[in-house]
Each structure stands twice: as C-alpha cells, then as structure tokens.
Design a protein around this motif. Sequence first.
Motif, short mmCIF file in Angstrom:
data_model
loop_
_atom_site.label_atom_id
_atom_site.label_comp_id
_atom_site.label_asym_id
_atom_site.label_seq_id
_atom_site.Cartn_x
_atom_site.Cartn_y
_atom_site.Cartn_z
N MET A 115 0.58 -1.18 0.10
CA MET A 115 0.00 -0.04 0.07
C MET A 115 0.91 1.11 0.13
O MET A 115 1.64 1.47 0.91
N ARG A 116 0.76 2.19 -0.89
CA ARG A 116 1.84 3.35 -1.27
C ARG A 116 0.95 4.33 -0.50
O ARG A 116 -0.02 4.88 -0.83
N ILE A 117 1.81 5.15 0.53
CA ILE A 117 1.26 6.19 1.32
C ILE A 117 1.99 7.56 0.77
O ILE A 117 3.14 7.65 0.52
N PHE A 118 1.04 8.53 0.86
CA PHE A 118 1.49 9.80 0.76
C PHE A 118 1.17 10.98 1.91
O PHE A 118 0.06 10.74 2.16
N VAL A 119 2.39 11.18 2.31
CA VAL A 119 2.04 12.04 3.67
C VAL A 119 2.06 13.61 3.26
O VAL A 119 3.16 14.04 2.63
N VAL A 120 0.86 14.41 3.73
CA VAL A 120 1.29 15.75 3.38
C VAL A 120 1.49 16.51 4.73
O VAL A 120 0.75 16.31 5.71
N GLY A 121 2.70 17.07 4.79
CA GLY A 121 2.84 17.84 6.21
C GLY A 121 4.08 16.93 6.79
O GLY A 121 4.31 15.84 6.74
N TYR A 122 4.91 17.72 7.38
CA TYR A 122 6.15 16.76 8.16
C TYR A 122 6.35 17.64 9.50
O TYR A 122 7.49 17.97 9.81
N GLY A 123 5.22 17.70 10.21
CA GLY A 123 5.43 18.18 11.55
C GLY A 123 5.60 16.79 12.62
O GLY A 123 5.96 15.83 12.20
N VAL A 124 5.34 17.13 13.91
CA VAL A 124 5.57 16.13 14.87
C VAL A 124 4.60 14.78 14.81
O VAL A 124 5.19 13.54 14.51
N VAL A 125 3.40 15.02 14.19
CA VAL A 125 2.60 13.96 13.87
C VAL A 125 2.95 13.11 12.62
O VAL A 125 3.13 11.78 12.87
N ALA A 126 3.22 13.78 11.59
CA ALA A 126 3.71 13.08 10.43
C ALA A 126 5.28 12.30 10.67
O ALA A 126 5.24 11.12 10.26
N ARG A 127 6.03 13.01 11.37
CA ARG A 127 7.34 12.41 11.66
C ARG A 127 7.04 11.09 12.50
O ARG A 127 7.53 10.04 12.24
N SER A 128 6.34 11.23 13.55
CA SER A 128 6.04 9.87 14.63
C SER A 128 5.06 8.89 13.65
O SER A 128 5.63 7.67 14.13
N PHE A 129 4.38 9.36 12.68
CA PHE A 129 3.70 8.21 12.02
C PHE A 129 4.76 7.60 11.12
O PHE A 129 4.61 6.27 11.04
N ILE A 130 5.54 8.26 10.60
CA ILE A 130 6.59 7.75 9.45
C ILE A 130 7.34 6.73 10.31
O ILE A 130 7.60 5.46 9.90
N ASP A 131 7.85 7.06 11.81
CA ASP A 131 8.66 6.33 12.43
C ASP A 131 7.89 5.07 12.84
O ASP A 131 8.40 3.91 12.72
N LEU A 132 6.81 5.10 13.07
CA LEU A 132 5.84 4.16 13.59
C LEU A 132 5.62 3.14 12.65
O LEU A 132 5.65 1.82 12.73
N LEU A 133 5.51 3.70 11.15
CA LEU A 133 5.41 2.84 10.30
C LEU A 133 6.45 1.94 9.77
O LEU A 133 6.20 0.73 9.72
N GLU A 134 7.72 2.49 10.12
CA GLU A 134 8.85 1.48 9.74
C GLU A 134 8.97 0.90 11.16
O GLU A 134 9.53 -0.56 10.49
N ALA A 135 8.83 1.18 12.31
CA ALA A 135 9.12 0.58 13.42
C ALA A 135 8.11 -0.93 13.23
O ALA A 135 8.61 -2.08 13.88
N GLN A 136 6.83 -0.91 12.81
CA GLN A 136 6.03 -1.95 12.69
C GLN A 136 6.01 -2.55 11.40
O GLN A 136 4.86 -3.45 11.28
N GLN A 137 6.55 -2.15 10.69
CA GLN A 137 6.79 -3.02 9.28
C GLN A 137 6.53 -4.14 9.08
O GLN A 137 5.43 -4.71 8.47
N SER A 138 7.25 -4.82 10.07
CA SER A 138 7.21 -6.56 10.08
C SER A 138 5.96 -7.03 10.59
O SER A 138 5.45 -8.25 10.16
N VAL A 139 5.51 -6.45 11.90
CA VAL A 139 4.45 -6.86 12.49
C VAL A 139 3.05 -6.74 11.50
O VAL A 139 2.19 -7.37 11.58
N LEU A 140 3.01 -5.38 10.58
CA LEU A 140 2.03 -5.16 9.98
C LEU A 140 1.78 -6.19 8.77
O LEU A 140 0.76 -6.91 8.68
#
Lengths: 339, 339
Positions: free
Chosen positions: B1-26
Amino acid sequence: MRIFVVGYGVVARSFIDLLEAQQSVLYQQQGLSPRLVGVCDSTGAAVSERGLSADELRAAKESTGTVAGVAGHGVRTVDAAQLIAECDADIVVEASPSQMSTPGRSIENLKAAFRTGKHAISVNKAPLAAAMPAMLELAEFNGVQFRFSGTVGGGTPVLNVARECARGDEVTMVRGIFNGTTNFILWKMHSEGLDFDTVLKEAIDLGYAETDPSADIDGVDAATKVVILANYVLGRPATIGDVKVEGIRGLPRERIEEAAQRGNHLKLIGEIGEALSVAPQEVPIGDPLDVPASLNAITLSLKASSDITLIGRGAGGIETATSVMRDLLDIWNVIGGRS
Amino acid sequence: MRIFVVGYGVVARSFIDLLEAQQSVLYQQQGLSPRLVGVCDSTGAAVSERGLSADELRAAKESTGTVAGVAGHGVRTVDAAQLIAECDADIVVEASPSQMSTPGRSIENLKAAFRTGKHAISVNKAPLAAAMPAMLELAEFNGVQFRFSGTVGGGTPVLNVARECARGDEVTMVRGIFNGTTNFILWKMHSEGLDFDTVLKEAIDLGYAETDPSADIDGVDAATKVVILANYVLGRPATIGDVKVEGIRGLPRERIEEAAQRGNHLKLIGEIGEALSVAPQEVPIGDPLDVPASLNAITLSLKASSDITLIGRGAGGIETATSVMRDLLDIWNVIGGRS
C-alpha cells in the motif's frame, strides 16, 4: 437469523425486549431480521420455529413459573445442552446465571452450540473463568463466532475498546475496578466513616450486593474479568487459577483512613501486568481510576501512546442486554449478513 | 500500500517512524506492506516510487530545511494538491498544520485525493470544521474511504469508541472536555489560586499552549471536535458555524471560586444535545468529567444504557500517530487487504 436464549433472568428478558423494540431498525439498517426460536429457564423451555414474542414468554413465566408454560410450544426439560444441539438456531445466547463454583452446565451449553455449528454469545462469566482458552479454541475449531462483551463492564464496551486501543499500539498493562459492589462498599466506608460489616449489610438491603456476597467481596468476580481481558485483549491464555486473588472481606476501616492520609483512596484493583492479580490497592485521589459509588473503570497503559481510561456502570440488565445486541451485530457482520 | 504524507510536523514524523518500526508486524499480522512514496512540507516534497526512509527524510529536513532535500527525489513545489493528484499513492495522510482560519489548502488536498480515487486520513481538523458534511459526501461519491480518528482525542480512540457505544443503543447526548490547554489553565487557576493571565503565560512558557493561544482559549478548537463528533457519531450534518461558542479568555478567578463553593469545578465543556455548544460549565467534583491537568474526557449518554466516559491525553505527536495507524488498518480491512 434464528436465536436461542439460555436463561430467562433480567439480562435475557431485557435482551428479548430490545430485540423486539429494535426489530425494524435492525432490518432497515443492517438487513437483519432476528427471530427468537427458543428460550429455556431452569425447569423448561419454549421452542417455536415461527418465533416467540416477549409478551407470551413473560405471561407464561408469570402464570406458570416457567417459559415452558407458553401454549403449544412448551418443552419440559432441564437439559439445555440437548435442546441447543437439536434446535435449528443460528446463534445461542448463554445468559443463565453465572455460578463460579459450577460452570459445568454453561460450558456444556456452549460446547453443544459450537459442535453443532452455532455461533454463541455468553453473558455468563463462569465458563470463561474456568476454561476460556479451551472455549476459544473449540469455537475456532468449529468455525463459529464466539462473543462475550457483556461479561466485562456490563453495557460499557470494555473489551472492544481495549481491543481498539491495542490496534496500532500495544497494551502493556491493564488496571481496573471490575466490581461495582466492592467499589460501593469501599467508597461508602470512606465517605461515611462506616465499618465493613455495616456497609455490606446496607448494600445487601439495597440490593447492590447479593445475599451471598462472596463472589464480590472475595474478589472472584473481579478475577474473572481479569481472566477474560488477559485472554481477549492481551492474548494470554489464562484461567481463574492463574490469578492471585485477595478480596476485601472484613477489611478494617483503618486501612482506608491510612490511605486517605497519604492522599489515596483504597480500591479493589484487578491488574494484568507481569502477573494477574486482584487486591486492594491505593489509588491517588483524583486519578481517573478513582471513581465513586458502584462505577467500574479500566485504565489501559499503551506502549507508544499514553494511558486511556474508560468509566461506566459495570452491571445492569438493560446495559448488559445492549452488549449482547452489539455482539449479535458483530457476528452478523462477520458472517457477512447471511441466513 | 503506497502512502503519501502531506506535512512533516510532529505527527507526520511520528507516524513515519511508527510505520517503519511496525513494518514486519504489519505484514505478519495484517498482510500489509506499506510504502511511503511521497512526503511534502510547506516548501517542497520528496517523491519516490521505491519508497522513502524516515532517516533520509529527517536528514534532508535537518540539513536543507525541507524534505525536498532528499537526494535524487526532491521536488520544489508548494502545490501539494497537484502532487497528490498526480502521484500514484493508494492513500493520502493529510497532516499539515491545522489552521482554522484558512482551511482552503487542506480542503483542496483532500479533494485532490478523493477525485483521483485515493483514500484519505486527515489529522488536520480545519477541513472538517469548515466543511465536514461536504467532505464526507465527496469521499462517498468517489467510492473512497475517509478517516480522521486523530482529530478528536489524539491517541484516545474517541470517535471509534463513541460509534461502538452507539451500536446496539442510541447516543442521546455528548458532553466533554475536548481541549487539554484550557483544562490545564482552569485546573491550575483552581488548584493554585492564580489568575487567568498568569496561568496562560506559564502554559505558553511550558509549551502547553501555542504562542497564539486563541484557538484554544476562545473555544474554537473544542468547537471543531464538537462538529466532528456531531457528524460522525450522531449523523448530524454540522459545520463550525452551527456551534455556539464561548471560550475562557480572561475568565475571572471568582467564577472558579464560586463554583468550588457549590462543590463544582469549572470546565470548558463541548456539548452535543438539542444544540451544539462550547462554554464554561460547572461539573461536580468527582464526576468522571472532572479530570485534572491537560487530560481530555468525554461522556456519552445512551438511550438504553447508562453513561460511559472515556479519559485520555488529547494530544501528542506519538499518540496521534497511533490514531493514523488505526485509520490505516481500518481502511486496509475495509478495502479487503487489496494493493
């Protein structure tokens, strides 16, 4: 969708009323047209392929003492499991009274449903306390749905909220007040400076506590909910034997006063952390878990996010009936709206 | 699933980190393998079909001031809507800063997603406050999913819990504390006997309040959440213009003291009853809504069942990122795990 209800207590009756009251909404919004094809109580049953009405059941119970008194549809039997196995219901609601010491019959009822390909909803905690991992496995093995929202928190959707919080995060710890009666007793002891026996007597007189209050005050009821949460939310296969339980029977008033001097209220806390336990613990005054009267509360600690607390009434026939309705809709959606 | 994120504030960065951290679990648990194919901030974007890493984005932002600094994948543009329309993402996360007075750009971003068949998640409240009924309709018309869990309650799943409570019952009234900053100010004024201006200054210094705290203290932020709940939970098409709003700017300390003499705490309450409103109201001390510090709380009144209260932190980048993750999983499940 054909429904068979085991038990005819407050929850069962409220659920049957709710089912009738929402009949048209359920059909319009969900395409669901439920039909009550059987109900049994401790001495008999009413079974009808064309459907039973709330009124005829209530009238039969009042005039003959059993739902088996419904004209033309009565069955004199005490073998609910056999009725369940033989009826042609799609879903069985196990709402017979929860008796922790004798879960055997309700386990047999659920097994009969699963083995004959029927989905089940249990508002009876006893079979889950005694054998939840096995029950979950048996339902899965038989390819049927099994729900039990009403067993924790009454009408407050504790189990679904906890699962919702766990999605996209990880629940690391659960602490909660899972028994309204003991919370009422501890709250009253503190706010009115009364001793345990006085408040317990009052709670029994007011109908807040059972005539035999053991399951509440010895922490067994709370421990059951700890078991259900551990299995369902944290995926930890546990039964009641895995919970270290300390109740509040005969708790000296001094413990409450000492806690207050430290700025705390004493609460009966169920905890799922490293271990599973139920014990009186001090909670800071003003903490989200510091709820008054007979309210229940649960705090979920999450790995990425901060604590989330849910507060609601933990019991009540109408409340619990709404949980059964949610379970019914869940199952209806999962099976894709068939039958 | 291809994701495009608009904005690069705290929420966006936290989400991108979370996405990477949970990659294998997802992938293991959901069969989902998300790929971040684009991110834009206020001056540029990074776009890559093969995927962008949290590290390269962070490094580019730190060294060049924009994610467009990512080597080989930078795009200098301020037209996020055009990028969204042209990229080949499956899902767009609108996480640009919420500015109530100028929702235009974020509305355009969401429209661009919907019109080009992309699902969307908004953590930006502005487009919902201004035009939620229209946005919901547009998403439905284009056959795409639209979620916005993070707009109310941060990481606390307020919207989903409220919907869950509404199933099998009816939500008749909603009351809540939907803004942590104002709750902190009122709580501090009461507990330390300080006046409004002193506490506001402290809140700004501590970073609890924005340098321009208008949206919080004038009740606009809370009103936005009232709008979102009214639409999503009660199905009432409303925008911010439908909410009667009174904030707490310059609130005299005497009002808090008078409330305390009546056994109440003064709270900024958002209410969905006959009408939609935000105003300072008195809440009994010890009531589930009487939460301290910057906590949020919501009480749902139900038709059949009793009140249910949910308490949690209402903000925070990591918390809100977990909401985005839940929305992502929801959409993944609804679309049947395709692409």
